[in-house]
Scaffold this motif. Structure first.
Motif, short mmCIF file in Angstrom:
data_model
loop_
_atom_site.label_atom_id
_atom_site.label_comp_id
_atom_site.label_asym_id
_atom_site.label_seq_id
_atom_site.Cartn_x
_atom_site.Cartn_y
_atom_site.Cartn_z
N VAL A 237 0.10 -3.77 -0.42
CA VAL A 237 0.27 -3.68 -2.12
C VAL A 237 0.61 -5.24 -2.27
O VAL A 237 -0.09 -5.67 -3.26
N ASP A 238 1.36 -5.70 -1.71
CA ASP A 238 1.72 -7.25 -1.63
C ASP A 238 0.57 -8.12 -1.74
O ASP A 238 0.25 -9.10 -2.46
N PRO B 141 -0.18 -0.82 -9.21
CA PRO B 141 0.05 0.01 -7.83
C PRO B 141 0.88 1.10 -7.83
O PRO B 141 1.98 1.31 -8.60
N GLY B 142 0.76 2.11 -7.11
CA GLY B 142 1.87 3.34 -7.05
C GLY B 142 1.45 4.32 -6.20
O GLY B 142 0.26 4.24 -5.62
N GLY C 9 -1.26 6.44 -2.02
CA GLY C 9 -1.12 5.21 -2.97
C GLY C 9 -2.40 4.76 -3.47
O GLY C 9 -3.37 4.90 -2.83
N GLN C 10 -2.33 4.37 -4.60
CA GLN C 10 -3.80 3.71 -5.17
C GLN C 10 -3.28 2.52 -5.68
O GLN C 10 -2.19 2.34 -6.35
N ILE C 11 -4.23 1.48 -6.01
CA ILE C 11 -4.11 0.43 -6.75
C ILE C 11 -5.14 0.71 -8.05
O ILE C 11 -6.39 0.66 -7.62
N VAL D 271 -8.25 1.95 -6.08
CA VAL D 271 -8.66 1.77 -4.39
C VAL D 271 -7.46 2.40 -3.75
O VAL D 271 -6.38 2.25 -4.28
N GLY D 272 -7.66 2.96 -2.85
CA GLY D 272 -6.67 3.51 -2.16
C GLY D 272 -5.92 2.69 -0.99
O GLY D 272 -6.59 2.01 -0.42
N ILE D 273 -4.65 2.94 -1.20
CA ILE D 273 -3.93 1.73 -0.51
C ILE D 273 -3.87 2.02 1.16
O ILE D 273 -4.23 1.35 1.82
N GLU D 274 -3.53 3.16 1.46
CA GLU D 274 -3.70 3.70 2.81
C GLU D 274 -5.06 3.29 3.42
O GLU D 274 -5.05 2.91 4.58
#
Ligand code: DAH
Length: 351
Positions: A115-116, A194-195, A212-214, A313-316
């Motif tokens: 995320v960062d 993001p969340g 998670g998604q952004i 976009v999927g974070i994982e």
């Protein structure tokens, strides 16, 4: 005038102070002689009946006696305090040969490292971060995204409802409507949000009911697919390496028109085809498209005047590709061995 009373108090006081053998005792002696209502008080009361000459003589004797006792009290008090400290130090001896205590510091989950990192990339391109909420309304999560109640695309996502109106958001796209309304008439929009989101899914190596998604949203005059492609190309290269290419494949989302899936060339084989990309040379990383005119309209914008693009976009997914993580469940199992593996990444990112 009788000075013997003063001399007696003085003598007794000195004796008592010298005799005192503990801090507590000396405190008692102080209270008896030197405190406000101590032994000197009745001697003071005599003063008023004396002549002025006697007064000065008597007063002087009284002061001398008091000063003497005070000084002696202070000295002895200091001695006791010193002894008490020495005793305490002797008792609390520190054994420097003992092994130290190992303080374990935690590590950030790679989810948040990504995320960062993604946030930094978009912030550098002038995006702002908009915070969404996991607790959402059906209206923002579906309807304002051009997904009416009977829309078939709901089938895959109709999941965690609190009541007829509220739900756990199924996509970070829900943040789009809020941001559009919040930023109406405040110039162009360039945000990422993001969340976490939640929806019924298989729980296996690549799927989870929580993930998670952004979300990204850009709205302004003349924003085209070229802007979308350029922006996501920069993102892919910064995230996965300068040699990565992206390709857009036509797709469908109710809230974008046209809609695309975005693939990035496989980092492992460079596009030749390998087990990681299932032989295709490409790995799908996100969904995107030009914001649907209905979505713009419902958000308060005139599609004849402005346009925009959005992506999710999927974070994982990104973390798994970036770090070679094989199972999405690892993000949620809270296994320190897994989390600690990213200590180096944390430092590299300066966090
Ligand atoms: N909300 C989509 C999903 O959960 C992802 C997505 C696709 C977001 C396209 C977008 C978009 O903003 O334009 O699968």
């Amino acid at each position: 005038m009788d000075l013997t009373a003063i001399a007696k108090v003085k003598e007794d006081g000195v004796k008592a102070l010298e005799k005192a053998s503990s801090l507590k005792e000396i405190q008692g002696v102080y209270n008896f002689y030197l405190a406000k209502k101590g032994a000197f008080q009745p001697l003071l009361a005599v003063l008023k009946d004396l002549s002025s000459e006697e007064k000065s003589q008597y007063g002087k004797a009284l002061n001398e006696a008091k000063t003497l006792l005070s000084e002696l009290y202070k000295k002895r008090l200091k001695d006791f305090e010193k002894t008490a400290l020495e005793e305490k130090l002797a008792q609390e001896k520190i054994d420097l040969s003992l092994p130290g205590r190992d303080y374990k510091s935690g590590h950030r989950n790679p989810f948040w490292l990504i995320v960062d990192e993604v946030s930094d990339i978009f912030l550098s391109m002038g995006f702002e971060i908009a915070e969404g909420s996991d607790y959402e309304t059906d209206h923002a999560n579906f309807e304002l995204l051009n997904i009416p109640p009977d829309h078939p695309s709901r089938d895959m996502q109709d999941t965690f409802y609190f009541d007829a109106v509220h739900l756990l958001r199924t996509q970070t796209s829900a943040a789009q409507a809020h941001e559009m309304q919040k930023r109406l008439d405040k110039g162009p929009i360039r945000i990422i949000s993001p969340g976490k989101c939640y929806r019924r899914d298989d729980d296996d190596m690549t799927h989870s009911h929580q993930f998670g998604q952004i979300e990204g949203l850009v709205i302004g005059k003349g924003i085209s697919m070229a802007d979308l492609k350029g922006t996501l190309d920069v993102f892919a290269k910064r995230m996965f390496g300068a040699k990565r290419e992206i390709r857009l494949r036509s797709s469908y989302f109710p809230f974008t028109e046209p809609s695309v899936e975005v693939d990035v060339s496989c980092a492992k084989c460079g596009g030749k085809g390998c087990n990681m990309c299932h032989g295709s040379g490409w790995i799908e990383i996100l969904g995107a498209g030009e914001v649907h005119p209905n979505v713009l309209r419902m958000g308060g914008y005139d599609p004849d005047l402005v346009s925009g693009f959005a992506f999710g976009v999927g974070i994982e997914r990104v973390a798994m590709l970036r770090y070679g993580i094989d199972d999405i469940r690892r993000f949620y199992q809270n296994d320190v061995r897994f989390i600690s593996g990213f200590e180096g990444e944390e430092r590299r990112n300066g966090r």
